[in-house]
Design a protein around this motif. Structure first.
Motif, PDB file in Angstrom:
ATOM      1  N   LEU A  53       8.248   8.386 -14.881  1.00  0.00           N
ATOM      2  CA  LEU A  53       9.425   7.557 -14.600  1.00  0.00           C
ATOM      3  C   LEU A  53       9.400   7.064 -13.147  1.00  0.00           C
ATOM      4  O   LEU A  53       9.644   5.893 -12.869  1.00  0.00           O
ATOM      5  N   HIS A  54       9.063   7.970 -12.226  1.00  0.00           N
ATOM      6  CA  HIS A  54       8.952   7.581 -10.821  1.00  0.00           C
ATOM      7  C   HIS A  54       7.784   6.612 -10.600  1.00  0.00           C
ATOM      8  O   HIS A  54       7.888   5.668  -9.807  1.00  0.00           O
TER       9      HIS A  54
ATOM     10  N   THR B  43       0.828  -1.207   0.000  1.00  0.00           N
ATOM     11  CA  THR B  43       0.000   0.000   0.000  1.00  0.00           C
ATOM     12  C   THR B  43       0.862   1.256   0.000  1.00  0.00           C
ATOM     13  O   THR B  43       0.506   2.260  -0.636  1.00  0.00           O
ATOM     14  N   ILE B  44       2.002   1.228   0.684  1.00  0.00           N
ATOM     15  CA  ILE B  44       2.929   2.365   0.634  1.00  0.00           C
ATOM     16  C   ILE B  44       3.361   2.615  -0.805  1.00  0.00           C
ATOM     17  O   ILE B  44       3.327   3.752  -1.299  1.00  0.00           O
ATOM     18  N   GLU B  45       3.776   1.560  -1.500  1.00  0.00           N
ATOM     19  CA  GLU B  45       4.221   1.708  -2.894  1.00  0.00           C
ATOM     20  C   GLU B  45       3.061   2.080  -3.815  1.00  0.00           C
ATOM     21  O   GLU B  45       3.219   2.898  -4.723  1.00  0.00           O
ATOM     22  N   PHE B  46       1.881   1.493  -3.571  1.00  0.00           N
ATOM     23  CA  PHE B  46       0.733   1.781  -4.419  1.00  0.00           C
ATOM     24  C   PHE B  46       0.313   3.242  -4.266  1.00  0.00           C
ATOM     25  O   PHE B  46      -0.022   3.908  -5.252  1.00  0.00           O
ATOM     26  N   ALA B  47       0.334   3.757  -3.038  1.00  0.00           N
ATOM     27  CA  ALA B  47      -0.021   5.159  -2.805  1.00  0.00           C
ATOM     28  C   ALA B  47       0.953   6.093  -3.524  1.00  0.00           C
ATOM     29  O   ALA B  47       0.537   7.085  -4.148  1.00  0.00           O
ATOM     30  N   LYS B  48       2.246   5.772  -3.465  1.00  0.00           N
ATOM     31  CA  LYS B  48       3.250   6.578  -4.179  1.00  0.00           C
ATOM     32  C   LYS B  48       3.035   6.483  -5.691  1.00  0.00           C
ATOM     33  O   LYS B  48       3.170   7.484  -6.411  1.00  0.00           O
ATOM     34  N   LEU B  49       2.721   5.282  -6.160  1.00  0.00           N
ATOM     35  CA  LEU B  49       2.463   5.063  -7.576  1.00  0.00           C
ATOM     36  C   LEU B  49       1.301   5.924  -8.061  1.00  0.00           C
ATOM     37  O   LEU B  49       1.395   6.615  -9.082  1.00  0.00           O
ATOM     38  N   ILE B  50       0.180   5.896  -7.332  1.00  0.00           N
ATOM     39  CA  ILE B  50      -1.003   6.653  -7.736  1.00  0.00           C
ATOM     40  C   ILE B  50      -0.726   8.151  -7.723  1.00  0.00           C
ATOM     41  O   ILE B  50      -1.146   8.885  -8.633  1.00  0.00           O
ATOM     42  N   LYS B  51      -0.008   8.627  -6.703  1.00  0.00           N
ATOM     43  CA  LYS B  51       0.330  10.053  -6.624  1.00  0.00           C
ATOM     44  C   LYS B  51       1.159  10.480  -7.822  1.00  0.00           C
ATOM     45  O   LYS B  51       0.863  11.487  -8.483  1.00  0.00           O
ATOM     46  N   ARG B  52       2.208   9.723  -8.127  1.00  0.00           N
ATOM     47  CA  ARG B  52       3.083  10.069  -9.252  1.00  0.00           C
ATOM     48  C   ARG B  52       2.334   9.956 -10.586  1.00  0.00           C
ATOM     49  O   ARG B  52       2.471  10.817 -11.465  1.00  0.00           O
ATOM     50  N   TYR B  53       1.557   8.907 -10.738  1.00  0.00           N
ATOM     51  CA  TYR B  53       0.820   8.678 -11.986  1.00  0.00           C
ATOM     52  C   TYR B  53      -0.214   9.791 -12.210  1.00  0.00           C
ATOM     53  O   TYR B  53      -0.332  10.334 -13.308  1.00  0.00           O
ATOM     54  N   THR B  54      -0.949  10.142 -11.153  1.00  0.00           N
ATOM     55  CA  THR B  54      -1.977  11.185 -11.246  1.00  0.00           C
ATOM     56  C   THR B  54      -1.357  12.542 -11.578  1.00  0.00           C
ATOM     57  O   THR B  54      -1.847  13.264 -12.454  1.00  0.00           O
ATOM     58  N   ASP B  55      -0.269  12.878 -10.889  1.00  0.00           N
ATOM     59  CA  ASP B  55       0.400  14.152 -11.160  1.00  0.00           C
ATOM     60  C   ASP B  55       0.992  14.161 -12.563  1.00  0.00           C
ATOM     61  O   ASP B  55       0.938  15.182 -13.269  1.00  0.00           O
ATOM     62  N   GLY B  56       1.558  13.030 -12.990  1.00  0.00           N
ATOM     63  CA  GLY B  56       2.127  12.934 -14.333  1.00  0.00           C
ATOM     64  C   GLY B  56       1.075  13.153 -15.407  1.00  0.00           C
ATOM     65  O   GLY B  56       1.311  13.849 -16.402  1.00  0.00           O
ATOM     66  N   LYS B  57      -0.092  12.570 -15.203  1.00  0.00           N
ATOM     67  CA  LYS B  57      -1.174  12.721 -16.170  1.00  0.00           C
ATOM     68  C   LYS B  57      -1.656  14.174 -16.229  1.00  0.00           C
ATOM     69  O   LYS B  57      -1.968  14.698 -17.304  1.00  0.00           O
ATOM     70  N   ALA B  58      -1.710  14.831 -15.068  1.00  0.00           N
ATOM     71  CA  ALA B  58      -2.128  16.240 -15.023  1.00  0.00           C
ATOM     72  C   ALA B  58      -1.128  17.116 -15.777  1.00  0.00           C
ATOM     73  O   ALA B  58      -1.528  17.996 -16.559  1.00  0.00           O
ATOM     74  N   PHE B  59       0.154  16.869 -15.577  1.00  0.00           N
ATOM     75  CA  PHE B  59       1.181  17.620 -16.309  1.00  0.00           C
ATOM     76  C   PHE B  59       1.076  17.350 -17.817  1.00  0.00           C
ATOM     77  O   PHE B  59       1.227  18.269 -18.634  1.00  0.00           O
ATOM     78  N   PHE B  60       0.825  16.100 -18.167  1.00  0.00           N
ATOM     79  CA  PHE B  60       0.701  15.737 -19.580  1.00  0.00           C
ATOM     80  C   PHE B  60      -0.481  16.473 -20.228  1.00  0.00           C
ATOM     81  O   PHE B  60      -0.358  17.024 -21.314  1.00  0.00           O
TER      82      PHE B  60
END
Length: 290
Positions: free
Chosen positions: A154-155, A124-141
């Motif tokens: 990448l993160h 869950t620690i890794e999944f939470a980090k994954l979702i945060k990075r993925y969500t922010d990456g998509k917003a930037f995209f």
């Protein structure tokens, strides 16, 4: 080198506060593994004024050593959160010089066997980090900030890789991509494509978002299981109650993004409770599935 190390740790072995001592030798293929020192001396103690204390040494033969004195509490936090992977690797590969009541050996066994609870919270620690990075990456995209999107994606792939390793009952190593290449080639291929594809950056990111969507969504219930299981203990939770929970604090920094993602996935629903203000509601959160 043994002549340099022995005086550094011998006196400490007679102290009840000392739990274990390990030696780590330099790797000629990867000198960075021991921070370019010839040896690392890792000493684990029950308690100390400083959670981490470091000293550097050398001898007349120009051999060098770095001594780390680390408290048990600090080491266990790193083991749980994976926030100092180099020290974790030293513990895993180090040669035991002193071991009070087989403390170090039991730690090594625990890392190798990776108990279920440890896997569950780390996922869950890794999944939470994954979702945060993925969500922010998509917003930037979506805002056409492609370099920022690339950095976050990448993160996110790195967290996806670590999640996959943990899911398979292994401890993520420093060379996590070497592990993933054998465990889940599909994730490794995404990483490789992002780094080496001839497509322009925008196209690479676009393809990666499409390809990684399934890999992330298919892991949602397993990845968030620690949080979802905990939330079933009560009918509903305020965000403050969750943030201050003893176990959730390990991924509290990414919790809000994770909760919103779980709402989108219909695994958590919002419960609205009327406040004293007209038309204003408190938001509480409730798990929708058993």
């Amino acid at each position: 080198m043994e002549d340099l190390l022995r005086p550094l740790y011998q006196e400490r072995t007679s102290q009840q506060n000392t739990l274990g001592v390990l030696a780590i030798q330099k790797n000629e293929q990867n000198r960075a593994f021991t921070e370019n020192f010839d040896s690392i001396l890792l000493i684990i103690v029950k308690e100390a004024e400083e959670a981490v204390f470091i000293k550097h040494y050398g001898d007349w033969n120009e051999e060098t050593a770095s001594m780390y004195i680390i408290t048990e509490a600090q080491l266990k936090e790193w083991l749980l959160l994976g926030t100092n992977r180099k020290v974790i690797e030293w513990l895993y590969h180090g040669r035991i010089l002193f071991d009070r009541n087989e403390y170090v050996q039991e730690l090594k066994t625990e890392m190798r066997d990776f108990p279920f609870y440890g896997r569950k919270i780390k996922m869950t620690i890794e999944f939470a980090k994954l979702i945060k990075r993925y969500t922010d990456g998509k917003a930037f995209f979506n805002d056409a900030h492609f370099l920022d999107a690339y950095n976050h994606v990448l993160h996110s792939l790195h967290h996806l890789a670590r999640l996959s390793v943990i899911e398979n009952g292994l401890y993520p190593e420093l060379t996590v991509w070497n592990q993933v290449r054998h465990i889940e080639p599909g994730i490794y291929k995404l990483y490789e494509e992002l780094l080496t594809s001839d497509e322009n950056l925008q196209k690479r990111l676009e393809l990666l978002f499409l390809a990684s969507e399934f890999l992330i969504h298919s892991r949602t219930e397993r990845g968030a299981d620690h949080l979802l299981t905990l939330m079933k203990e009560k009918e509903w939770w305020s965000i403050s109650e969750l943030l201050n929970h003893e176990e959730v604090r390990h991924y509290a920094v990414d919790l809000v993004t994770l909760i919103e993602y779980l709402i989108d996935r219909q695994l958590v629903r919002v419960v609205s409770v009327q406040t004293k203000g007209q038309g204003i509601f408190h938001r509480y959160y409730h798990v929708t599935k058993d």
